[in-house]
Design an enzyme around this catalytic site. Structure first.
Site, PDB file in Angstrom:
ATOM      1  N   CYS A  53      53.570  48.885   4.598  1.00  0.00           N
ATOM      2  CA  CYS A  53      52.376  48.796   5.454  1.00  0.00           C
ATOM      3  C   CYS A  53      51.242  47.962   4.857  1.00  0.00           C
ATOM      4  CB  CYS A  53      51.856  50.199   5.782  1.00  0.00           C
ATOM      5  SG  CYS A  53      50.987  50.986   4.413  1.00  0.00           S
ATOM      6  N   CYS A  68      61.540  53.575 -18.666  1.00  0.00           N
ATOM      7  CA  CYS A  68      62.410  54.386 -17.813  1.00  0.00           C
ATOM      8  C   CYS A  68      63.185  53.513 -16.834  1.00  0.00           C
ATOM      9  CB  CYS A  68      61.585  55.425 -17.045  1.00  0.00           C
ATOM     10  SG  CYS A  68      60.355  54.709 -15.926  1.00  0.00           S
ATOM     11  N   CYS A  98      53.347  56.958   0.464  1.00  0.00           N
ATOM     12  CA  CYS A  98      52.169  56.226   0.916  1.00  0.00           C
ATOM     13  C   CYS A  98      51.412  57.085   1.930  1.00  0.00           C
ATOM     14  CB  CYS A  98      52.607  54.921   1.559  1.00  0.00           C
ATOM     15  SG  CYS A  98      51.268  54.007   2.336  1.00  0.00           S
ATOM     16  N   HIS A 104      58.396  56.487   1.411  1.00  0.00           N
ATOM     17  CA  HIS A 104      58.709  56.961   0.060  1.00  0.00           C
ATOM     18  C   HIS A 104      58.447  55.861  -0.973  1.00  0.00           C
ATOM     19  CE1 HIS A 104      60.967  59.021  -3.131  1.00  0.00           C
ATOM     20  NE2 HIS A 104      61.570  57.867  -3.366  1.00  0.00           N
ATOM     21  N   HIS A 107      58.400  59.069  -7.582  1.00  0.00           N
ATOM     22  CA  HIS A 107      58.017  60.416  -7.995  1.00  0.00           C
ATOM     23  C   HIS A 107      56.931  60.326  -9.064  1.00  0.00           C
ATOM     24  CE1 HIS A 107      61.946  61.238  -6.153  1.00  0.00           C
ATOM     25  NE2 HIS A 107      61.482  62.456  -5.932  1.00  0.00           N
ATOM     26  N   ASP A 111      54.465  63.361 -17.775  1.00  0.00           N
ATOM     27  CA  ASP A 111      55.093  63.185 -19.091  1.00  0.00           C
ATOM     28  C   ASP A 111      54.639  61.917 -19.803  1.00  0.00           C
ATOM     29  OD1 ASP A 111      56.331  61.195 -17.629  1.00  0.00           O
ATOM     30  OD2 ASP A 111      58.371  61.958 -17.905  1.00  0.00           O
ATOM     31  N   ARG A 120      52.836  59.857 -15.028  1.00  0.00           N
ATOM     32  CA  ARG A 120      53.653  58.665 -14.817  1.00  0.00           C
ATOM     33  C   ARG A 120      54.075  58.607 -13.360  1.00  0.00           C
ATOM     34  NH1 ARG A 120      59.572  58.038 -15.389  1.00  0.00           N
ATOM     35  NH2 ARG A 120      59.605  60.185 -16.127  1.00  0.00           N
ATOM     36  N   CYS A 122      56.327  57.045 -11.205  1.00  0.00           N
ATOM     37  CA  CYS A 122      57.584  56.321 -11.387  1.00  0.00           C
ATOM     38  C   CYS A 122      57.966  55.729 -10.035  1.00  0.00           C
ATOM     39  CB  CYS A 122      58.620  57.311 -11.894  1.00  0.00           C
ATOM     40  SG  CYS A 122      60.214  56.577 -12.242  1.00  0.00           S
TER      41      CYS A 122
HETATM   42 ZN   LIG Z   1      52.555  52.373   3.327  1.00  0.00          ZN
END
Ligand SMILES: [Zn+2]
Length: 141
Positions: A53, A68, A98, A104, A107, A111, A120, A122
């Protein structure tokens, strides 16, 4: 930012807007393979936006090397993301989405004691678009 109400887009709308990998991660909460993201080693100044978006999510100054395999940030822009408890894969994790379009992103894990927040974020590179400060053009993750 446009006037589009991203929360009302249908699944078909999203499929037309996004390439297959972006759709899988952003709309099906998939995860890209670690170490593969185009934005993983991006180190220039600028800002990171939601690829779905265009909402701004992170400043480049909050990105850090977490080793990572995914782009990692210690702080999101205020109000730009929302958090959802994720009990998939036999773990309790906190999903980051968002706030503007509910896609999505990745996560968040508490840590990262080496950072100012200890957190963090990630993120999947493929969920993000990077806009460099030097004006050399956006980079899709
Ligand atoms: Zn978005």
């Amino acid at each position: 930012m446009t006037d589009t109400n991203f929360l009302t887009l249908t699944d078909q709308d999203w499929r037309e807007r996004l390439d297959d990998m972006s759709y899988h991660v952003l709309r099906e909460a998939g995860t890209e393979r670690p170490g593969t993201g185009r934005l993983l080693n991006e180190e220039r100044s600028g800002s990171y936006s939601c690829k779905a978006c265009g909402a701004e999510l992170f400043e480049a100054g909050t990105k850090f090397e977490a080793h990572c395999g995914w782009p990692s940030f210690y702080e999101s822009k205020e109000g730009s993301v929302r958090y959802i408890e994720d009990r998939s894969l036999g773990m309790v994790r906190t999903e980051v989405r968002c706030a503007n379009c509910d896609s999505h992103l990745g996560h968040i894990f508490p840590d990262a004691p080496q950072t100012p927040t200890g957190n963090r974020y990630c993120m999947n590179s493929v969920s993000l678009t990077f806009t460099p400060e030097d004006g050399s053009g956006r980079v899709d993750g």
